[in-house]
Design an enzyme around this catalytic site. Sequence first.
Site, PDB file in Angstrom:
ATOM      1  N   ASP A 175      36.853 -15.206 -14.073  1.00 37.39           N
ATOM      2  CA  ASP A 175      36.903 -13.811 -14.507  1.00 37.39           C
ATOM      3  C   ASP A 175      37.962 -13.684 -15.610  1.00 37.39           C
ATOM      4  O   ASP A 175      39.146 -13.649 -15.311  1.00 37.39           O
ATOM      5  CB  ASP A 175      37.253 -12.925 -13.309  1.00 37.39           C
ATOM      6  N   GLU A 207      41.804  -6.528 -20.664  1.00 35.66           N
ATOM      7  CA  GLU A 207      40.861  -5.788 -19.825  1.00 35.66           C
ATOM      8  C   GLU A 207      41.435  -5.548 -18.437  1.00 35.66           C
ATOM      9  O   GLU A 207      41.252  -4.472 -17.853  1.00 35.66           O
ATOM     10  CB  GLU A 207      39.536  -6.550 -19.726  1.00 35.66           C
ATOM     11  N   ASP A 230      30.615  -9.442 -17.938  1.00 35.95           N
ATOM     12  CA  ASP A 230      31.748  -9.661 -17.035  1.00 35.95           C
ATOM     13  C   ASP A 230      31.198 -10.176 -15.704  1.00 35.95           C
ATOM     14  O   ASP A 230      29.989 -10.097 -15.452  1.00 35.95           O
ATOM     15  CB  ASP A 230      32.516  -8.354 -16.818  1.00 35.95           C
TER      16      ASP A 230
END
Length: 353
Positions: A175, A207, A230
Site C-alpha cells: 500500500d 496520501e 489503490d
Amino acid sequence: MDDRQREFLDDLLTTASPSGYETAAQRVWVDYVSEFADDVRTDEYGNAVAVLEGGDPTVAIAGHADEIGFIVRRIDDDGFVHLGRIGGSDKSVSKGQHVTIHGADGPVSGVVGQTAIHLREEGDDGYDDVREQHVDIGVEDGESARDLVEVGDPITVSTTIEDLEGDRLAARGVDNRVGVWTAAEALRRAAERDVDATVCAVSTVQEEVGLQGARMVGFDLAPDAVVAVDVTHAADHPGAPNDRTGDVSLGEGPVVTRGSANHPVVVDAVREAAESEDVDVQLEAAGIRTGTDADAFYVQQGGIPSLNLGLPNRYMHTPVEVIDASDLDAAAALLAGFAELAGEYEEFGVDLS
C-alpha cells in the site's frame, strides 16, 4: 509480469517512502516511466507526472507513492528512540520488529522493544500506544544516539519481499507501491497501443496523511477524468469482517468502486474496457467515501470525474501485506484499454438532458 516489470515492482517495494519522505521512491518511478513517456515532470513536493501526448480528452491514472511508517519523536538520555506515527501505523504489529531509521548519514538499524512475556503481568496483553514504544539502536547513551539519528528522521519496518505460492507475494508498503506500479505499467501499455487520448500517469505523495498530493496534482493537472489506483481490503482470509469489507478476493481481478466519489460515466467506461480486454473485475460499494486519492481528485477544478480502482490486499497496514500479482497485471491491461477507449469520449459528465 515479465522480469523487467517485476524488477520495477521490487525496486519500488524495497525503497523506503514514508509520507513526507518519498523522494527516493519517486526517483525509481521517474526513471522507469522516462523510458516511454513523452514528458515527465515533478512539483515542489515531489508529485510526479508522466505524460503520453495525444489528443482530447486527457485522462490520468494515479497511485500514491507514500507508505505508513514511524518518525523519531524524541531521543532520551539513555539512547532510546521514542516513536511517533506517520499515517495509520498499527500499534498492534510494531513491537518486536526490526526497523530502519533513515538518518542523514545513512540507515541506522534498530528494534522496537517489547517486554519479554515472562516479565509481563498476567493478563497484560494490551497494546501500548505508538507514542509509548521505543527503538533500541544498541547505544549506551543519548549523546551516542544523537550522533546517528535526530528528531524527525523517518522509520520503516525492515522486511523483505517474500514470494508465496503461485503469483502471490508479501511485503511492507504494498500500500500503495502496487498502485504507482499499475499507473506506470498502464502508461507503458498505452504507449505501445499509440492511443489517441492524452494519458498521464501520476505518482502522488502524502496520501496516507490526508490525500495531500492528489489535491496538488488535481488542481494543477485538471484532467478530464482520473482513475485513482489503490489497494482495497481482501476479505478471503480467516478473521476478515466481511460485513465491513464486502466479498473481495485475491486473484479475482481489480475492483471497480461504485458510489460517492466514483463518477458513473467513468465507472461505465472502465467496465466497458474490462469487457473489451477480457479482464474480470470485482465490485465494491463506497456510499460515503473511498478513503483514497479519488476523494481529493473529484472535488478539484469544479469537479473531476473520478474512479477508485482497487487492488485486493490482505493484512493492510502491516509489514506482511499480501497481494496477487495477477491482479496488478489485469489492472494495467484494463487501464490501458480504458486509455484507448477514452478517445471516444468528448467529455465524461453526466447527461441531465
